[in-house]
Design a protein around this motif. Structure first.
Motif, PDB file in Angstrom:
ATOM      1  N   MET A 145       0.931  -1.242   0.094  1.00 37.66           N
ATOM      2  CA  MET A 145      -0.086  -0.009  -0.132  1.00 37.66           C
ATOM      3  C   MET A 145       0.929   1.329  -0.114  1.00 37.66           C
ATOM      4  SD  MET A 145      -2.945   1.776   2.435  1.00 37.66           S
ATOM      5  CE  MET A 145      -2.471   0.752   3.990  1.00 37.66           C
ATOM      6  N   ASN A 146       0.667   2.172  -0.694  1.00 37.82           N
ATOM      7  CA  ASN A 146       1.090   3.615  -0.923  1.00 37.82           C
ATOM      8  C   ASN A 146       0.831   4.193   0.352  1.00 37.82           C
ATOM      9  OD1 ASN A 146       2.549   2.857  -3.256  1.00 37.82           O
ATOM     10  ND2 ASN A 146       0.655   3.676  -4.268  1.00 37.82           N
ATOM     11  N   MET A 147       1.750   5.089   0.869  1.00 41.25           N
ATOM     12  CA  MET A 147       1.652   6.118   1.917  1.00 41.25           C
ATOM     13  C   MET A 147       1.780   7.404   1.452  1.00 41.25           C
ATOM     14  SD  MET A 147       0.494   7.111   4.975  1.00 41.25           S
ATOM     15  CE  MET A 147       0.409   5.518   5.999  1.00 41.25           C
ATOM     16  N   ASN A 148       0.658   8.152   1.391  1.00 39.66           N
ATOM     17  CA  ASN A 148       0.987   9.616   0.816  1.00 39.66           C
ATOM     18  C   ASN A 148       1.233  10.592   1.739  1.00 39.66           C
ATOM     19  OD1 ASN A 148       0.450   8.582  -1.831  1.00 39.66           O
ATOM     20  ND2 ASN A 148      -1.654   8.314  -1.278  1.00 39.66           N
ATOM     21  N   ALA A 149       2.059  11.616   1.806  1.00 42.80           N
ATOM     22  CA  ALA A 149       2.311  12.757   2.655  1.00 42.80           C
ATOM     23  C   ALA A 149       1.804  13.947   2.033  1.00 42.80           C
ATOM     24  CB  ALA A 149       3.611  12.832   3.145  1.00 42.80           C
ATOM     25  N   VAL A 150       0.721  14.579   2.531  1.00 38.77           N
ATOM     26  CA  VAL A 150       0.169  15.826   2.315  1.00 38.77           C
ATOM     27  C   VAL A 150       0.737  16.881   3.017  1.00 38.77           C
ATOM     28  CG1 VAL A 150      -1.643  16.923   1.545  1.00 38.77           C
ATOM     29  CG2 VAL A 150      -1.563  14.758   1.052  1.00 38.77           C
ATOM     30  N   GLY A 151       1.540  17.776   2.763  1.00 43.71           N
ATOM     31  CA  GLY A 151       2.272  18.813   3.372  1.00 43.71           C
ATOM     32  C   GLY A 151       1.496  20.064   3.048  1.00 43.71           C
ATOM     33  N   ILE A 152       0.779  20.973   3.847  1.00 45.86           N
ATOM     34  CA  ILE A 152       0.086  22.046   3.782  1.00 45.86           C
ATOM     35  C   ILE A 152       0.617  22.949   4.625  1.00 45.86           C
ATOM     36  CG2 ILE A 152      -2.178  23.272   3.728  1.00 45.86           C
ATOM     37  CD1 ILE A 152      -3.543  20.309   3.510  1.00 45.86           C
ATOM     38  N   ASP A 153       1.032  24.130   4.199  1.00 47.47           N
ATOM     39  CA  ASP A 153       1.699  25.064   4.829  1.00 47.47           C
ATOM     40  C   ASP A 153       0.538  26.359   4.833  1.00 47.47           C
ATOM     41  OD1 ASP A 153       3.164  27.343   6.045  1.00 47.47           O
ATOM     42  OD2 ASP A 153       4.594  27.466   4.418  1.00 47.47           O
ATOM     43  N   VAL A 154       0.003  26.552   5.851  1.00 44.73           N
ATOM     44  CA  VAL A 154      -1.413  27.581   5.941  1.00 44.73           C
ATOM     45  C   VAL A 154      -1.013  28.678   6.375  1.00 44.73           C
ATOM     46  CG1 VAL A 154      -3.503  27.713   7.252  1.00 44.73           C
ATOM     47  CG2 VAL A 154      -2.536  25.398   6.584  1.00 44.73           C
ATOM     48  N   SER A 155      -1.361  29.805   5.345  1.00 41.62           N
ATOM     49  CA  SER A 155      -1.224  31.220   5.947  1.00 41.62           C
ATOM     50  C   SER A 155      -2.427  31.829   5.897  1.00 41.62           C
ATOM     51  CB  SER A 155      -0.420  31.771   5.011  1.00 41.62           C
ATOM     52  OG  SER A 155      -0.764  31.746   3.765  1.00 41.62           O
ATOM     53  N   LYS A 156      -2.787  33.073   5.940  1.00 40.20           N
ATOM     54  CA  LYS A 156      -4.048  33.755   6.248  1.00 40.20           C
ATOM     55  C   LYS A 156      -5.068  33.573   5.120  1.00 40.20           C
ATOM     56  CE  LYS A 156      -6.114  38.207   7.596  1.00 40.20           C
ATOM     57  NZ  LYS A 156      -5.977  39.656   8.087  1.00 40.20           N
ATOM     58  N   GLY A 157      -4.718  33.823   3.769  1.00 40.74           N
ATOM     59  CA  GLY A 157      -5.543  33.805   2.730  1.00 40.74           C
ATOM     60  C   GLY A 157      -5.511  32.707   1.986  1.00 40.74           C
ATOM     61  N   LYS A 158      -4.408  32.102   1.936  1.00 40.19           N
ATOM     62  CA  LYS A 158      -3.917  31.022   1.213  1.00 40.19           C
ATOM     63  C   LYS A 158      -3.100  29.802   1.567  1.00 40.19           C
ATOM     64  CE  LYS A 158      -0.020  33.715  -0.623  1.00 40.19           C
ATOM     65  NZ  LYS A 158       0.500  34.383  -1.702  1.00 40.19           N
ATOM     66  N   SER A 159      -2.739  28.751   1.052  1.00 38.82           N
ATOM     67  CA  SER A 159      -1.871  27.527   1.437  1.00 38.82           C
ATOM     68  C   SER A 159      -1.162  27.164   0.450  1.00 38.82           C
ATOM     69  CB  SER A 159      -2.706  26.541   2.269  1.00 38.82           C
ATOM     70  OG  SER A 159      -3.522  27.016   3.261  1.00 38.82           O
ATOM     71  N   MET A 160       0.057  26.624   0.902  1.00 42.23           N
ATOM     72  CA  MET A 160       0.940  25.862  -0.165  1.00 42.23           C
ATOM     73  C   MET A 160       0.916  24.415   0.037  1.00 42.23           C
ATOM     74  SD  MET A 160       2.180  27.966  -2.411  1.00 42.23           S
ATOM     75  CE  MET A 160       3.434  27.043  -3.056  1.00 42.23           C
ATOM     76  N   VAL A 161       0.540  23.667  -1.067  1.00 39.16           N
ATOM     77  CA  VAL A 161       0.325  22.161  -0.913  1.00 39.16           C
ATOM     78  C   VAL A 161       1.375  21.219  -1.698  1.00 39.16           C
ATOM     79  CG1 VAL A 161      -1.312  20.418  -1.047  1.00 39.16           C
ATOM     80  CG2 VAL A 161      -2.142  22.692  -0.364  1.00 39.16           C
ATOM     81  N   ALA A 162       1.972  20.437  -1.072  1.00 40.56           N
ATOM     82  CA  ALA A 162       2.925  19.548  -1.658  1.00 40.56           C
ATOM     83  C   ALA A 162       2.496  18.086  -1.452  1.00 40.56           C
ATOM     84  CB  ALA A 162       4.265  19.622  -1.370  1.00 40.56           C
ATOM     85  N   ILE A 163       2.338  17.128  -2.417  1.00 39.31           N
ATOM     86  CA  ILE A 163       1.885  15.796  -2.155  1.00 39.31           C
ATOM     87  C   ILE A 163       3.178  14.798  -2.603  1.00 39.31           C
ATOM     88  CG2 ILE A 163       0.330  13.871  -2.421  1.00 39.31           C
ATOM     89  CD1 ILE A 163      -1.508  16.156  -2.926  1.00 39.31           C
ATOM     90  N   LEU A 164       3.607  14.147  -1.614  1.00 37.50           N
ATOM     91  CA  LEU A 164       4.839  13.103  -1.913  1.00 37.50           C
ATOM     92  C   LEU A 164       4.722  11.682  -1.480  1.00 37.50           C
ATOM     93  CD1 LEU A 164       7.577  15.375  -0.235  1.00 37.50           C
ATOM     94  CD2 LEU A 164       6.908  15.042  -2.648  1.00 37.50           C
ATOM     95  N   ARG A 165       4.941  10.751  -1.879  1.00 39.16           N
ATOM     96  CA  ARG A 165       5.160   9.341  -1.354  1.00 39.16           C
ATOM     97  C   ARG A 165       6.847   8.982  -0.978  1.00 39.16           C
ATOM     98  NH1 ARG A 165       2.102   7.506  -6.441  1.00 39.16           N
ATOM     99  NH2 ARG A 165      -0.126   7.492  -5.643  1.00 39.16           N
ATOM    100  N   PRO A 166       6.670   7.950  -0.227  1.00 42.76           N
ATOM    101  CA  PRO A 166       7.969   7.467  -0.039  1.00 42.76           C
ATOM    102  C   PRO A 166       9.156   7.598  -0.808  1.00 42.76           C
ATOM    103  CG  PRO A 166       6.166   5.804   0.694  1.00 42.76           C
ATOM    104  CD  PRO A 166       5.684   6.975  -0.466  1.00 42.76           C
ATOM    105  N   TYR A 167      10.446   7.799  -0.322  1.00 44.69           N
ATOM    106  CA  TYR A 167      11.523   7.926  -1.316  1.00 44.69           C
ATOM    107  C   TYR A 167      11.343   9.115  -2.188  1.00 44.69           C
ATOM    108  CZ  TYR A 167      11.834   3.107   0.445  1.00 44.69           C
ATOM    109  OH  TYR A 167      11.734   2.201   1.150  1.00 44.69           O
TER     110      TYR A 167
END
Length: 61
Positions: free
Chosen positions: A1-23
């Motif tokens: 099974m794949n484990m995905n990491a969703v990183g969200i950097d939250v600021s006041k009116g917007k967020s930056m999002v990146a999605i990664l898998r292992p390695y």
């Protein structure tokens, strides 16, 4: 099974999002979303469409 990491950097009116898998496999390069209902619903749909289980980590700035 794949484990995905969703990183969200939250600021006041917007967020930056990146999605990664292992390695360091990039599922989605960093992208910006504005805090609107439609954009957040689109992000949820995108995360749900990725194979495997996803863990979401949020950081506020």
């Amino acid at each position: 099974m794949n484990m995905n990491a969703v990183g969200i950097d939250v600021s006041k009116g917007k967020s930056m999002v990146a999605i990664l898998r292992p390695y360091g496999e990039i599922v989605s390069s960093p992208f910006e979303i504005k805090h609107t209902s439609s954009n957040i619903q689109s992000l949820i749909a995108q995360i749900r469409s990725i194979d495997g289980e996803s863990r979401i980590v949020m950081e506020h700035t």
